[in-house]
Design a protein around this motif. Structure first.
Motif, PDB file in Angstrom:
ATOM      1  N   UNK A 122       0.858  -1.180   0.000  1.00 11.92           N
ATOM      2  CA  UNK A 122       0.000   0.000   0.000  1.00 11.92           C
ATOM      3  C   UNK A 122       0.893   1.228   0.000  1.00 11.92           C
ATOM      4  N   UNK A 123       0.465   2.259  -0.709  1.00 14.46           N
ATOM      5  CA  UNK A 123       1.222   3.512  -0.739  1.00 14.46           C
ATOM      6  C   UNK A 123       0.479   4.561   0.054  1.00 14.46           C
ATOM      7  N   UNK A 124       1.184   5.222   0.954  1.00 10.44           N
ATOM      8  CA  UNK A 124       0.584   6.240   1.819  1.00 10.44           C
ATOM      9  C   UNK A 124       1.114   7.606   1.403  1.00 10.44           C
ATOM     10  N   UNK A 125       0.291   8.369   0.736  1.00  9.89           N
ATOM     11  CA  UNK A 125       0.708   9.690   0.278  1.00  9.89           C
ATOM     12  C   UNK A 125       0.021  10.030  -1.030  1.00  9.89           C
ATOM     13  N   UNK A 126       0.014  11.302  -1.403  1.00 10.66           N
ATOM     14  CA  UNK A 126      -0.609  11.739  -2.657  1.00 10.66           C
ATOM     15  C   UNK A 126       0.304  11.454  -3.844  1.00 10.66           C
ATOM     16  N   UNK A 127      -0.207  11.581  -5.066  1.00 11.08           N
ATOM     17  CA  UNK A 127       0.631  11.363  -6.249  1.00 11.08           C
ATOM     18  C   UNK A 127       1.891  12.220  -6.264  1.00 11.08           C
ATOM     19  N   UNK A 128       1.801  13.451  -5.779  1.00  7.90           N
ATOM     20  CA  UNK A 128       2.978  14.327  -5.781  1.00  7.90           C
ATOM     21  C   UNK A 128       4.091  13.751  -4.917  1.00  7.90           C
ATOM     22  N   UNK A 129       3.731  13.130  -3.782  1.00 10.49           N
ATOM     23  CA  UNK A 129       4.745  12.517  -2.916  1.00 10.49           C
ATOM     24  C   UNK A 129       5.342  11.289  -3.588  1.00 10.49           C
ATOM     25  N   UNK A 130       4.509  10.527  -4.287  1.00 13.34           N
ATOM     26  CA  UNK A 130       5.007   9.349  -4.992  1.00 13.34           C
ATOM     27  C   UNK A 130       5.999   9.751  -6.075  1.00 13.34           C
ATOM     28  N   UNK A 131       5.682  10.801  -6.806  1.00 13.48           N
ATOM     29  CA  UNK A 131       6.578  11.239  -7.878  1.00 13.48           C
ATOM     30  C   UNK A 131       7.899  11.764  -7.336  1.00 13.48           C
ATOM     31  N   UNK A 132       7.874  12.304  -6.123  1.00 14.59           N
ATOM     32  CA  UNK A 132       9.092  12.836  -5.523  1.00 14.59           C
ATOM     33  C   UNK A 132       9.797  11.817  -4.631  1.00 14.59           C
ATOM     34  N   UNK A 133       9.150  10.667  -4.399  1.00 14.41           N
ATOM     35  CA  UNK A 133       9.745   9.645  -3.547  1.00 14.41           C
ATOM     36  C   UNK A 133       9.725   9.981  -2.074  1.00 14.41           C
ATOM     37  N   UNK A 134       8.759  10.807  -1.648  1.00 16.54           N
ATOM     38  CA  UNK A 134       8.729  11.265  -0.254  1.00 16.54           C
ATOM     39  C   UNK A 134       7.588  10.662   0.560  1.00 16.54           C
ATOM     40  N   UNK A 135       6.737   9.858  -0.074  1.00 17.93           N
ATOM     41  CA  UNK A 135       5.659   9.226   0.662  1.00 17.93           C
ATOM     42  C   UNK A 135       6.149   7.972   1.372  1.00 17.93           C
ATOM     43  N   UNK A 136       5.191   7.186   1.875  1.00 13.93           N
ATOM     44  CA  UNK A 136       5.524   5.944   2.567  1.00 13.93           C
ATOM     45  C   UNK A 136       4.977   4.760   1.787  1.00 13.93           C
ATOM     46  N   UNK A 137       5.810   3.742   1.636  1.00 14.42           N
ATOM     47  CA  UNK A 137       5.406   2.505   0.977  1.00 14.42           C
ATOM     48  C   UNK A 137       5.493   1.374   1.977  1.00 14.42           C
ATOM     49  N   UNK A 138       4.410   0.622   2.116  1.00 15.73           N
ATOM     50  CA  UNK A 138       4.376  -0.542   2.989  1.00 15.73           C
ATOM     51  C   UNK A 138       4.251  -1.779   2.113  1.00 15.73           C
ATOM     52  N   UNK A 139       5.166  -2.715   2.254  1.00 14.84           N
ATOM     53  CA  UNK A 139       5.127  -3.921   1.435  1.00 14.84           C
ATOM     54  C   UNK A 139       5.385  -5.158   2.291  1.00 14.84           C
ATOM     55  N   UNK A 140       4.832  -6.272   1.858  1.00 11.78           N
ATOM     56  CA  UNK A 140       5.044  -7.540   2.550  1.00 11.78           C
ATOM     57  C   UNK A 140       4.939  -8.680   1.552  1.00 11.78           C
ATOM     58  N   UNK A 141       5.644  -9.752   1.848  1.00 11.28           N
ATOM     59  CA  UNK A 141       5.540 -10.949   1.027  1.00 11.28           C
ATOM     60  C   UNK A 141       5.745 -12.169   1.915  1.00 11.28           C
ATOM     61  N   UNK A 142       5.429 -13.334   1.364  1.00 12.04           N
ATOM     62  CA  UNK A 142       5.388 -14.550   2.170  1.00 12.04           C
ATOM     63  C   UNK A 142       6.712 -14.834   2.867  1.00 12.04           C
ATOM     64  N   UNK A 143       7.824 -14.597   2.208  1.00 10.35           N
ATOM     65  CA  UNK A 143       9.119 -14.893   2.810  1.00 10.35           C
ATOM     66  C   UNK A 143       9.816 -13.705   3.423  1.00 10.35           C
ATOM     67  N   UNK A 144       9.119 -12.568   3.520  1.00  5.04           N
ATOM     68  CA  UNK A 144       9.745 -11.373   4.037  1.00  5.04           C
ATOM     69  C   UNK A 144      10.655 -10.719   3.016  1.00  5.04           C
TER      70      UNK A 144
END
Length: 301
Positions: A122-144
């Motif tokens: 899930x990405x936490x932040x507006x499109x402008x933050x995503x384009x600038x790389x300043x938002x928060x990204x939460x990721x998970x997968x089965x093996x970490x």
């Protein structure tokens, strides 16, 4: 020593968030392929580093990492089914949804793309933050995080401040918690805006004071988590930081003033209701405010 090769990245869905992700990665030197059901949106992004795929399958086959930023879980599952095959790519699903939605897509990927690595997020932040790389990204997968291809992991980290969790669904739970914290802060400010304005408190002064208080939140939450993990009356009643009764009085004291100035009481009324259900007006009035979890988490109030 030569620089490590960058992952080939495809973006499925180029609404505002997908377009921002494509521009961010292309700007960092990644070769990006984009696909969208409305092809005009994809073609508008075409550049020397952004190519347009005619089909979702073409985008998947061109990628080491495929990032799904489609509007719904159902849309992601449909695209996964359309791309059925032996691909060994990493598929990162960043479409909004619950932990169960993430697991539903994981199951679809396991069935249709059995050789792929599924990353839920899930990405936490507006499109402008995503384009600038300043938002928060939460990721998970089965093996970490260790189970994730290093090049794919680097591309994901390029999108923002990244937190890895083990287990599909975990990243979405973390996103809910972080977004809720931000929204509650906004609601608190909005609830008190009329009072601040009436009493002549400048917005900049209020924001500075709120920011100072929020800086102490991480330590306070860690302490609260330890007390909440015990859950016993003894833990709630031992050296309370602030009691249920104290918090109730705090919210109750503002209601006559809000009535006088014609401002909404919805937030203090809600807080008082939760505090009362947790025992603020009864035998548990002297317990630490963390006892509200008996209502908000366990619904025992």
């Amino acid at each position: 020593m030569s620089a490590p090769q960058l992952a080939r990245v495809s973006i499925l869905g180029v609404g505002k968030m997908g377009a921002a992700a494509a521009r961010r990665l292309a700007g960092l030197g990644y070769e990006v392929c984009v696909w969208n059901r409305s092809s005009d949106k994809a073609r508008a992004l075409a550049s020397d580093r952004i190519t347009v795929a005619e089909t979702a399958r073409d985008a998947v086959e061109a990628a080491d990492l495929c990032i799904a930023l489609l509007s719904t879980t159902d849309a992601v599952r449909q695209v996964v089914e359309e791309c059925r095959g032996p691909s060994t790519l990493v598929l990162a699903n960043l479409a909004s949804g619950s932990p169960d939605d993430g697991r539903a897509v994981a199951a679809a990927v396991a069935e249709a793309l059995p050789n792929a690595t599924y990353v839920d997020g899930a990405y936490c932040g507006p499109p402008s933050a995503l384009e600038q790389g300043t938002g928060q990204l939460f990721v998970s997968c089965a093996g970490g995080e260790k189970a994730l291809d290093a090049r794919a992991g680097a591309a994901l980290r390029a999108l923002g401040v990244t937190s890895f969790c083990a287990g599909v669904g975990a990243a979405r739970a973390l996103d809910y918690a972080v977004v809720d914290m931000a929204f509650v802060t906004l609601m608190s400010y909005a609830s008190n805006a009329a009072m601040l304005e009436r009493e002549g408190v400048d917005a900049s002064v209020a924001v500075a004071a709120i920011s100072h208080r929020l800086a102490a939140a991480p330590a306070a939450l860690e302490a609260a988590a330890a007390r909440m993990a015990d859950r016993s009356d003894g833990a709630y009643e031992s050296n309370p930081t602030a009691t249920l009764a104290t918090w109730r009085n705090f919210f109750d004291s503002r209601r006559p003033y809000l009535d006088k100035i014609g401002a909404s009481r919805v937030l203090p009324d809600f807080c008082i209701d939760v505090l009362d259900r947790a025992g603020a007006s009864g035998a548990h009035g002297g317990a630490d405010v963390t006892r509200v979890q008996e209502v908000l988490r366990y619904n025992d109030g």
